[in-house]
Design an enzyme around this catalytic site. Structure first.
Site, PDB file in Angstrom:
ATOM      1  N   ARG A 164     109.283  17.649   2.381  1.00 14.52           N
ATOM      2  CA  ARG A 164     110.675  18.134   2.265  1.00 14.52           C
ATOM      3  C   ARG A 164     111.413  17.777   1.241  1.00 14.52           C
ATOM      4  O   ARG A 164     112.313  18.538   0.624  1.00 14.52           O
ATOM      5  CB  ARG A 164     111.506  17.578   3.449  1.00 14.52           C
ATOM      6  CG  ARG A 164     110.959  18.002   4.736  1.00 14.52           C
ATOM      7  CD  ARG A 164     111.911  17.627   5.921  1.00 14.52           C
ATOM      8  NE  ARG A 164     113.268  17.565   5.608  1.00 14.52           N
ATOM      9  CZ  ARG A 164     114.327  17.162   6.218  1.00 14.52           C
ATOM     10  NH1 ARG A 164     113.926  16.284   7.312  1.00 14.52           N
ATOM     11  NH2 ARG A 164     115.721  17.360   6.094  1.00 14.52           N
TER      12      ARG A 164
ATOM     13  N   LYS B 241     116.403  18.692  -5.444  1.00 16.49           N
ATOM     14  CA  LYS B 241     116.700  19.366  -4.293  1.00 16.49           C
ATOM     15  C   LYS B 241     118.090  19.397  -3.804  1.00 16.49           C
ATOM     16  O   LYS B 241     118.501  20.377  -3.532  1.00 16.49           O
ATOM     17  CB  LYS B 241     115.835  18.511  -3.329  1.00 16.49           C
ATOM     18  CG  LYS B 241     116.142  18.672  -1.828  1.00 16.49           C
ATOM     19  CD  LYS B 241     115.433  17.874  -0.736  1.00 16.49           C
ATOM     20  CE  LYS B 241     115.798  16.527  -0.656  1.00 16.49           C
ATOM     21  NZ  LYS B 241     116.923  16.494   0.281  1.00 16.49           N
ATOM     22  N   ASN B 242     118.662  18.268  -4.113  1.00 19.55           N
ATOM     23  CA  ASN B 242     120.099  18.060  -3.678  1.00 19.55           C
ATOM     24  C   ASN B 242     121.133  18.952  -4.730  1.00 19.55           C
ATOM     25  O   ASN B 242     122.308  19.089  -4.120  1.00 19.55           O
ATOM     26  CB  ASN B 242     120.306  16.736  -3.409  1.00 19.55           C
ATOM     27  CG  ASN B 242     119.682  15.996  -2.230  1.00 19.55           C
ATOM     28  OD1 ASN B 242     119.219  16.740  -1.466  1.00 19.55           O
ATOM     29  ND2 ASN B 242     119.740  14.742  -2.054  1.00 19.55           N
TER      30      ASN B 242
ATOM     31  N   ASP C 205     119.267   6.835  -1.963  1.00 17.41           N
ATOM     32  CA  ASP C 205     118.214   7.764  -1.667  1.00 17.41           C
ATOM     33  C   ASP C 205     117.135   6.901  -2.235  1.00 17.41           C
ATOM     34  O   ASP C 205     115.924   7.079  -1.942  1.00 17.41           O
ATOM     35  CB  ASP C 205     118.069   8.937  -2.162  1.00 17.41           C
ATOM     36  CG  ASP C 205     119.059   9.909  -1.414  1.00 17.41           C
ATOM     37  OD1 ASP C 205     119.508  11.010  -1.860  1.00 17.41           O
ATOM     38  OD2 ASP C 205     119.256   9.348  -0.358  1.00 17.41           O
TER      39      ASP C 205
ATOM     40  N   ARG D 226     125.237  11.450  11.462  1.00 16.83           N
ATOM     41  CA  ARG D 226     125.882  12.115  10.236  1.00 16.83           C
ATOM     42  C   ARG D 226     126.874  13.043  10.594  1.00 16.83           C
ATOM     43  O   ARG D 226     126.468  14.173  10.904  1.00 16.83           O
ATOM     44  CB  ARG D 226     124.454  12.386   9.405  1.00 16.83           C
ATOM     45  CG  ARG D 226     123.705  11.514   8.984  1.00 16.83           C
ATOM     46  CD  ARG D 226     122.589  11.856   8.287  1.00 16.83           C
ATOM     47  NE  ARG D 226     123.090  12.202   6.993  1.00 16.83           N
ATOM     48  CZ  ARG D 226     121.897  12.981   6.086  1.00 16.83           C
ATOM     49  NH1 ARG D 226     120.732  13.089   6.548  1.00 16.83           N
ATOM     50  NH2 ARG D 226     122.302  13.640   4.937  1.00 16.83           N
TER      51      ARG D 226
ATOM     52  N   CYS E 166     117.705  14.522   8.639  1.00 19.30           N
ATOM     53  CA  CYS E 166     117.143  13.273   8.639  1.00 19.30           C
ATOM     54  C   CYS E 166     117.526  12.220   9.958  1.00 19.30           C
ATOM     55  O   CYS E 166     118.609  12.453  10.285  1.00 19.30           O
ATOM     56  CB  CYS E 166     117.341  12.200   7.320  1.00 19.30           C
ATOM     57  SG  CYS E 166     116.273  12.904   6.071  1.00 19.30           S
TER      58      CYS E 166
HETATM   59  C1  EPZ Z   1     123.786  14.022   0.592  1.00 26.28           C
HETATM   60  O1  EPZ Z   1     123.692  13.826   2.085  1.00 26.28           O
HETATM   61  C2  EPZ Z   1     122.194  14.112   0.367  1.00 26.28           C
HETATM   62  N1  EPZ Z   1     121.833  15.164   0.870  1.00 26.28           N
HETATM   63  C3  EPZ Z   1     121.683  12.857   0.660  1.00 26.28           C
HETATM   64  O2  EPZ Z   1     120.152  13.032   0.259  1.00 26.28           O
HETATM   65  C4  EPZ Z   1     122.139  11.562   0.124  1.00 26.28           C
HETATM   66  O3  EPZ Z   1     121.561  10.254   0.967  1.00 26.28           O
HETATM   67  C5  EPZ Z   1     123.717  11.504   0.512  1.00 26.28           C
HETATM   68  O4  EPZ Z   1     124.218  12.752   0.051  1.00 26.28           O
HETATM   69  C6  EPZ Z   1     124.361  10.263  -0.215  1.00 26.28           C
HETATM   70  O5  EPZ Z   1     124.185  10.285  -1.559  1.00 26.28           O
HETATM   71  C7  EPZ Z   1     121.902  16.229   0.036  1.00 26.28           C
HETATM   72  O6  EPZ Z   1     122.555  16.479  -0.812  1.00 26.28           O
HETATM   73  C8  EPZ Z   1     121.293  17.681   0.769  1.00 26.28           C
HETATM   74  P1  EPZ Z   1     127.459  11.997   2.363  1.00 26.28           P
HETATM   75  P2  EPZ Z   1     125.229  13.985   2.813  1.00 26.28           P
HETATM   76  O7  EPZ Z   1     128.482  13.137   3.222  1.00 26.28           O
HETATM   77  O8  EPZ Z   1     126.247  15.160   1.981  1.00 26.28           O
HETATM   78  C9  EPZ Z   1     129.385   9.770   6.068  1.00 26.28           C
HETATM   79  C10 EPZ Z   1     117.915  12.823   0.880  1.00 26.28           C
HETATM   80  O9  EPZ Z   1     116.833  12.031   1.246  1.00 26.28           O
HETATM   81  N2  EPZ Z   1     130.055  11.151   6.596  1.00 26.28           N
HETATM   82  O10 EPZ Z   1     127.934  11.667   1.093  1.00 26.28           O
HETATM   83  O11 EPZ Z   1     124.970  14.091   4.211  1.00 26.28           O
HETATM   84  C11 EPZ Z   1     127.840  10.071   6.412  1.00 26.28           C
HETATM   85  O12 EPZ Z   1     127.630   9.735   7.865  1.00 26.28           O
HETATM   86  C12 EPZ Z   1     119.171  13.071   1.403  1.00 26.28           C
HETATM   87  O13 EPZ Z   1     117.698  13.803  -0.419  1.00 26.28           O
HETATM   88  C13 EPZ Z   1     130.981  11.216   7.424  1.00 26.28           C
HETATM   89  O14 EPZ Z   1     131.092  10.218   8.035  1.00 26.28           O
HETATM   90  O15 EPZ Z   1     125.810  12.659   2.429  1.00 26.28           O
HETATM   91  C14 EPZ Z   1     127.295   8.835   5.666  1.00 26.28           C
HETATM   92  O16 EPZ Z   1     127.424   7.379   6.294  1.00 26.28           O
HETATM   93  C15 EPZ Z   1     119.210  12.001   2.585  1.00 26.28           C
HETATM   94  N3  EPZ Z   1     131.562  12.330   7.720  1.00 26.28           N
HETATM   95  C16 EPZ Z   1     128.202   8.978   4.483  1.00 26.28           C
HETATM   96  O17 EPZ Z   1     129.382   9.682   4.736  1.00 26.28           O
HETATM   97  C17 EPZ Z   1     131.354  13.601   7.073  1.00 26.28           C
HETATM   98  O18 EPZ Z   1     131.962  14.630   7.373  1.00 26.28           O
HETATM   99  C18 EPZ Z   1     127.603   9.530   3.177  1.00 26.28           C
HETATM  100  O19 EPZ Z   1     127.296  11.031   3.706  1.00 26.28           O
HETATM  101  C19 EPZ Z   1     130.140  13.233   5.934  1.00 26.28           C
HETATM  102  C20 EPZ Z   1     129.810  12.481   5.816  1.00 26.28           C
END
Ligand code: EPZ
Length: 413
Positions: free
Chosen positions: A393, A20-21, A301, A119, A114
């Site tokens: 999802r 998915k990701n 995850d 986020r 989610c």
């Molecule tokens: C991706 O989300 C995945 N989703 C998530 O999977 C996964 O948990 C996550 O990466 C971490 O591996 C998809 O790929 C569609 P991040 P993403 O940006 O990109 C903070 C699932 O269940 N952050 O690496 O949103 C954020 O708040 C989903 O399949 C900022 O502060 O993850 C978090 O605490 C859930 N500012 C941390 O970084 C930003 O601009 C990691 O977020 C962006 C992120």
């Protein structure tokens, strides 16, 4: 609602679906070109449907053929992503980079997605500003403009998956080379890099950065999406929690090393070959401690499903969640199923119990739902899980796959 009669060891083989990701950013990459793009091994998921609907709303024509999607057109990308689609799924925000790169301006609602803590997208916007974009956030909508995106070096305060993907997508059409220092290195990000390289924008990984050489235009290509490591890990944990033996065919074991080494620590038997992974466990697992980290660390995850599994281990296990601010909203439901589980600050702790018990519970996000499914598969009585939309999802064909492993699962509306 999904009803599961637990207490039966799961045995057998399931096929890993496409990731998915990896599929979601790949659909967004199609916005970068007007030439036909073919994505293979795409999972049939609600989130992928949402990404396809967004691509169509922006001007692409999309055709599904089994697990292949063909994306065409998009000569004139629309300037705005419809709010309902962006609210449905956070990854829609990745359309911002392509819209900016193709149009020079655009409007994008701030994302939903989610319920796992705040986020923000500050790293996305800060990175795009470095490439020459400017933003005005008004009433929950980002008004963006970037007459021309110019490649430069962007440092990420955190190796955010989304921000890294956003900057690779924008950098693909920026002038010159964009270097992202401290990038996310998740397999899904690497897969996007492979796709962009095939489209004509070479992506190179170095020890502290990833670089992309922007082009004035990109060609279409045919790309096979990598297998879903989180789905695969979830089914392997289903075999372990039910004291059975599950093989996932088509999984890349090298994407699961953190989970597999922790499962070995619990006493599970792990067998891998080049395109299948098997986990078998005939005895009660030993407790272990984990902490979630950016790849190759233990994946956030799989933290909820892993805690479900460890809630039946002998001894006290802990999981420190370092990626998301709060990813524990499955703990209340798990406790109602008899788990001794509690959260202190950023750590969830569970003193393993012999058996879990059926209950009526509600899934609040994709991986919380997976945790409850695992607990239900192990529980002595029946469990009813509401909020199965979250499972749809992220887990294609979950009831059928579980039934093929011997589980008693039925879905009622
Ligand atoms: C991706 O989300 C995945 N989703 C998530 O999977 C996964 O948990 C996550 O990466 C971490 O591996 C998809 O790929 C569609 P991040 P993403 O940006 O990109 C903070 C699932 O269940 N952050 O690496 O949103 C954020 O708040 C989903 O399949 C900022 O502060 O993850 C978090 O605490 C859930 N500012 C941390 O970084 C930003 O601009 C990691 O977020 C962006 C992120």
């Amino acid at each position: 609602m999904i009803r599961i009669e637990g207490g039966r060891p799961l045995r057998g083989t399931v096929q890993a679906a496409g990731s998915k990701n990896a599929a979601l950013p790949a659909v967004m990459a199609s916005l970068l070109t007007v030439e036909p793009m073919v994505l293979q091994n795409v999972p049939r998921l609600l989130d992928v449907d949402a990404a396809v609907a967004l691509a169509e709303a922006l001007g692409k024509e999309v055709r599904w053929q089994d697990s292949t999607i063909v994306l065409n057109g998009g000569r004139e990308l629309a300037p705005e992503a419809p709010a309902p689609l962006v609210q449905r799924m956070r990854a829609s925000f990745l359309a911002l980079g392509p819209i900016l790169a193709r149009r020079g301006e655009g409007r994008m609602p701030l994302p939903g997605g989610c319920s796992i803590g705040p986020r923000p997208v500050d790293l996305h916007l800060a990175g795009l500003r470095r490439l020459g974009a400017s933003f005005d956030v008004r009433g929950g909508t980002v008004h963006a403009s970037a007459p021309r995106l110019a490649g430069t070096t962007v440092y990420l305060d955190y190796p955010s998956v989304g921000a890294t993907e956003q900057l690779l997508l924008a950098g693909a059409l920026a002038d010159g080379v964009t270097a992202i220092v401290n990038p996310a290195r998740e397999p899904e990000v690497v897969d996007l890099g492979r796709l962009l390289t095939a489209m004509g924008a070479p992506v190179t990984w170095r020890e502290d950065r990833v670089e992309i050489r922007g082009q004035s235009a990109l060609n279409g290509t045919t790309h096979r999406v990598i297998p879903d490591r989180v789905e695969a890990g979830t089914y392997l944990l289903a075999g372990a929690i039910t004291r059975g033996a599950v093989t996932v065919v088509g999984a890349r074991h090298e994407h699961l090393d953190a989970l597999l080494s922790k499962l070995v620590e619990t006493g599970a038997e792990v067998r891998v070959n080049e395109d299948a992974v098997t986990v078998a466990l005939g005895v009660r697992p030993q407790a272990v401690n984990i902490q979630t980290l950016p790849y190759p660390g233990f994946p956030t995850d799989l933290q909820p499903p892993m805690i479900s599994f460890l809630s039946t281990a002998s001894g006290r296990s802990t999981a420190r969640e370092t990626v998301f601010a709060s990813r524990f909203n499955y703990v209340g439901a798990l406790a109602r199923m008899g788990a001794q589980v509690q959260v202190t600050a950023d750590t969830v702790l569970t003193d393993g119990v012999e058996t879990l018990h059926g209950a009526e519970v509600e899934a609040t996000d994709i991986r919380a739902g997976a945790a409850l499914v695992l607990a239900a598969l192990a529980a002595a009585e029946a469990t009813e899980i509401r909020g199965e939309m979250h499972l749809a999802r992220g887990y294609a064909g979950l009831p059928e796959k579980l039934r093929s492993l011997g589980a008693e699962v039925c879905v009622t509306d």
